[in-house]
Design a protein around this motif. Structure first.
Motif, PDB file in Angstrom:
ATOM      1  N   TRP A 412       0.010  69.139 142.654  1.00 39.52           N
ATOM      2  CA  TRP A 412      -0.567  69.510 143.952  1.00 39.52           C
ATOM      3  C   TRP A 412      -0.092  68.671 145.130  1.00 39.52           C
ATOM      4  O   TRP A 412      -0.163  69.119 146.275  1.00 39.52           O
ATOM      5  N   LYS A 507     -19.885  81.365 148.905  1.00 37.34           N
ATOM      6  CA  LYS A 507     -18.968  80.418 149.543  1.00 37.34           C
ATOM      7  C   LYS A 507     -18.996  80.546 151.076  1.00 37.34           C
ATOM      8  O   LYS A 507     -18.373  79.775 151.775  1.00 37.34           O
ATOM      9  N   GLU A 573      -1.384  80.590 143.391  1.00 37.70           N
ATOM     10  CA  GLU A 573      -1.023  79.175 143.232  1.00 37.70           C
ATOM     11  C   GLU A 573      -0.011  78.775 144.303  1.00 37.70           C
ATOM     12  O   GLU A 573      -0.088  77.693 144.884  1.00 37.70           O
ATOM     13  N   GLY A 598     -15.707  72.509 142.888  1.00 39.98           N
ATOM     14  CA  GLY A 598     -14.699  72.802 143.917  1.00 39.98           C
ATOM     15  C   GLY A 598     -13.542  71.844 143.716  1.00 39.98           C
ATOM     16  O   GLY A 598     -13.755  70.648 143.522  1.00 39.98           O
TER      17      GLY A 598
HETATM   18  C1  LIG Z   1      -7.608  75.174 143.357  1.00 44.20           C
HETATM   19  C2  LIG Z   1      -7.608  76.633 143.429  1.00 44.20           C
HETATM   20  C3  LIG Z   1      -8.812  77.344 143.329  1.00 44.20           C
HETATM   21  C4  LIG Z   1     -10.143  76.666 143.192  1.00 44.20           C
HETATM   22  O1  LIG Z   1     -10.575  76.187 144.437  1.00 44.20           O
HETATM   23  P1  LIG Z   1     -12.112  75.949 144.812  1.00 44.20           P
HETATM   24  O2  LIG Z   1     -12.113  74.806 145.719  1.00 44.20           O
HETATM   25  O3  LIG Z   1     -12.806  75.633 143.509  1.00 44.20           O
HETATM   26  O4  LIG Z   1     -12.609  77.187 145.425  1.00 44.20           O
HETATM   27  C5  LIG Z   1      -8.754  78.720 143.403  1.00 44.20           C
HETATM   28  N1  LIG Z   1      -7.598  79.381 143.552  1.00 44.20           N
HETATM   29  C6  LIG Z   1      -6.427  78.736 143.672  1.00 44.20           C
HETATM   30  C7  LIG Z   1      -5.176  79.526 143.852  1.00 44.20           C
HETATM   31  C8  LIG Z   1      -6.390  77.339 143.597  1.00 44.20           C
HETATM   32  O5  LIG Z   1      -5.227  76.697 143.692  1.00 44.20           O
END
Ligand SMILES: *Cc1c(COP(=O)(O)O)cnc(C)c1O
Length: 726
Positions: A412, A507, A573, A598
């Motif tokens: 990330w 959310k 992603e 989250g």
């Molecule tokens: C990290 C991620 C999530 C989860 O994010 P939240 O903060 O839990 O809502 C969802 N979708 C993608 C594509 C991510 O990279």
């Protein structure tokens, strides 16, 4: 059973000097190694982009002449040899836990977020599972993953000019995805029969290489199955409860059978949410039938050696199957376990709603002595909502402990940040990434360097967004108003707030639109404007979520916001990576306490993006008063929270960001970025998370298993014990 796998992908013959390229392409390791990524890009930057950063697709498109030339190009060869050596060194690293230290772990989850070329995820749960596999690989934990191959993926989001989300399927491109068939002795695709389903259902097995960890995927879309059964694994999270039950049987019971048939040793079972929980029953059965334990002994063994991770803060968020459906599918099964119907059903019975049916989360919580929530706050909430099925809780021994989620740092964090971290923290920093002391050296990085990296991330994000819209424009001839709403007018010089999450009511994606007049003043401030970037999918059957999305999309189309509000289609992603590296502020405003943890805010924080959040999920643990902003009330109230959000933006965020001094830099802003990276990155890393899973669960369970094994072997019991749970 041999575990040979075959590449289902016909990559044109590579020049001998580049033979390893295919091996690298078929292991997701390259996705989190900057030099791995760069190697493919170097081969052909244009095709790399065209292929959507998919090395297999690229290798299939590239001309034999170009490959031939690369195979003779000295500078490419040098880099290739280096990367291949790095890869082999990683894969063969002996730094791996031995069985005496740690019992092997089987990790079950319905979805995995690993890379966009393997679209078998819908959101946070999947990315957590993906990051767990990646980090386990980095740390050398003995883990294997079990999941589903969803030939139709989740949904590809297409938004019309009216702002309505139309989904189509997002088929896995099997011929260019980094997924291999597992083969049997005869060279056929290895297939299991899911036990105890009548008429029989079969699943073929695929595998994904996640560094040193293997993820096995079950696929029911094969000829042996009836059309109806072929669809069992066709898509993620169908809303048809009967189909969900069948998915759960295939994943839990079939998944267990895969481990058995492939001869994969493991003795710790880790279940991520209730979807795969039937594996617990299958484990009880195997303890009884293969190890001659009594039912009581088997249950006690399974309870002691299994871990259940819960993610929901609501009873309503769990899968409940009617007793009828359970009877229909498990009648023979409970007899085989030597249970009566009542005992069997009691495992999934929720005393708060005893007539509802068999609850998968209740089942997991009852059948595992090791339970955890995904943040401190969530552990408190989960213990409250499940108090009627949990044992006594105490401070030392909480009935539902917590392991706060973390994120896989090298996935990330942007490459530019990784580079500067390596430079500043020394070359062993990756090994020590969860050590907060190490991160103190962030202070030493020149403000200008940080500002430039962050600005560069914003430029890349804006370019990425424009390029997507340009393609859509040229491929489909979209309405200009749609192009506008999808971000073509974004400006990298403007303070940017990001909100990318599932479009679902709790959310509150549209909270910041609560008072449009006030928002207009903020966004269109002449000297200090603000832009907002949204992204996220609604579940195909979530009408409320789709309406919220539509409202946001229409607001983005509204000329009064002058192109400063954008909605990025098809959150994935890849989109997530660009946003968490490209915005300045990451907004999080769920209804408290609905966000169990989250993780997107952690991904943003790694990249110096400041968190703006209500006190929910991981933020009560993450906030130190200086590393971001907290707003809103508890209990949540939309009007109050929106007002508090606007106040924070107007009075604190905007003035600090635009407090620009020499070189066009706001030093106050950079101080906060540094504070955020230092305080959040080590603590919310997947490394810290996996160490906690080890300390709280994996290691104590392993110790107990080893002691048991020793005492049994000294007792020299003559009973035939084929392969103890190891
Ligand atoms: C990290 C991620 C999530 C989860 O994010 P939240 O903060 O839990 O809502 C969802 N979708 C993608 C594509 C991510 O990279």
């Amino acid at each position: 059973m041999n575990q040979e796998s075959s590449v289902n992908i016909s990559i044109p013959k590579l020049p001998e000097t580049l033979n390893g390229l295919c091996e690298i392409a078929l292991n997701l390791w390259w996705t989190w190694n900057p030099r791995g990524k760069n190697l493919f890009k170097q081969l052909n930057p244009y095709l790399w982009k065209e292929s959507g950063h998919n090395p297999i697709a690229m290798l299939k498109k590239i001309s034999p002449e170009a490959l031939e030339a690369a195979g003779k190009n000295a500078s490419f060869l040098r880099e290739y040899s280096y990367v291949y050596a790095l890869f082999k060194d990683y894969i063969n690293d002996k730094n791996i836990y031995s069985k005496e230290e740690l019992s092997p772990i089987a990790y079950f989850c319905a979805e995995y977020g690993l890379h966009h070329t393997v679209p078998i995820y819908s959101g946070g749960l999947g990315f957590l599972a993906g990051d767990i596999l990646k980090e386990s690989s980095d740390m050398g934990l003995p883990m294997v993953g079990i999941g589903f191959m969803y030939p139709e993926g989740y949904v590809r989001q297409i938004i019309g000019a009216d702002g309505w989300q139309n989904g189509t399927t997002e088929p896995i491109e099997q011929d260019v995805a980094p997924i291999e068939r597992v083969l049997d002795e005869k060279g056929n695709h290895f297939t299991i029969q899911v036990p105890f389903i009548d008429p029989p259902v079969y699943a073929s097995i695929w595998k994904v290489n996640v560094g040193r960890v293997t993820l096995y995927l079950l696929d029911t879309d094969i000829e042996q199955n009836d059309p109806w059964d072929r669809q069992i694994s066709s898509r993620l999270y169908t809303s048809d409860i009967n189909q969900r039950l069948r998915q759960q049987i295939v994943l839990g019971i079939g998944g267990y059978r895969v481990l058995e048939k492939l001869g994969i040793e493991y003795s710790i079972l880790h279940l991520n949410e209730g979807y795969p929980a039937f594996a617990l029953f299958e484990r009880v059965r195997s303890c009884i039938e293969d190890e001659n334990l009594t039912l009581e002994e088997a249950i006690s063994r399974v309870k002691k050696t299994s871990i259940f991770t819960t993610h929901t803060p609501l009873q309503a968020g769990t899968d409940v199957h009617s007793f009828d459906m359970i009877s229909k599918n498990f009648q023979d099964y409970w007899q085989r376990l030597g249970m009566d119907k009542e005992t069997f059903m009691s495992f999934g019975l929720n005393p708060d709603d005893p007539n509802a049916g068999f609850n998968m989360t209740v089942f997991g919580l009852k059948m595992c002595d090791n339970r955890n929530a995904v943040s401190k706050k969530h552990s408190e909430v989960a213990q409250k909502i499940w108090k009627n099925i949990l044992p006594e809780t105490s401070k030392e021994q909480p009935a539902i402990d917590y392991v706060t989620n973390g994120v896989h740092l090298s996935t990330w964090a942007g490459d530019e940040f990784i580079e500067i971290l390596e430079h500043t923290l020394g070359n062993r920093w990756m090994m020590m990434q969860d050590d907060p002391d190490l991160w103190g050296y962030i202070e030493d990085i020149d403000d200008e360097v940080i500002w430039n990296i962050s600005y560069g991330g914003k430029v890349r994000m804006v370019n990425f967004i424009r390029e997507r819209v340009r393609r859509k424009w040229s491929d489909e001839g979209i309405d200009p108003v749609v192009a506008m709403a999808e971000g073509v007018m974004l400006d990298p010089d403007v303070l940017t707030i990001g909100f990318a999450r599932r479009m679902t009511e709790y959310k509150r994606p549209a909270l910041i639109l609560h008072d449009l007049d006030r928002l207009e003043k903020i966004v269109n401030n002449y000297a200090r404007p603000v832009q907002i970037v949204f992204s996220g999918k609604a579940h195909p059957s979530d009408i409320t979520g789709k309406k919220i999305l539509q409202h946001i999309f229409k607001t983005a189309q509204d000329p009064r916001f002058r192109g400063r509000i954008a909605f990025i289609e098809d959150y994935s992603e890849n989109v997530a990576k660009h946003l968490v590296r490209g915005v300045d502020v990451w907004l999080n405003n769920p209804l408290i306490p609905m966000e169990a943890c989250g993780t997107s805010g952690m991904k943003a924080a790694l990249n110096g993006v400041l968190h703006l959040s209500v006190m929910d999920g991981w933020w009560p643990e993450g906030s130190n008063g200086k590393n971001g902003w907290t707003f809103g009330s508890e209990p949540s109230d939309d009007a109050e929270d929106a007002a508090s959000l606007y106040d924070t933006i107007e009075n604190e965020i905007v003035p600090l960001y635009y407090d620009v001094r020499e070189n066009g830099i706001s030093h106050g802003w950079i101080d906060k970025m540094k504070e955020s990276m230092m305080s959040i990155s080590p603590r919310f890393s997947a490394r810290r998370m996996m160490k906690e899973y080890m300390r709280k669960f994996y290691v104590p369970i392993s110790k107990e298993l080893l002691t048991e094994e020793k005492s049994e072997s000294t007792a020299a019991s003559s009973a035939v014990r084929p392969e103890p749970l190891q």
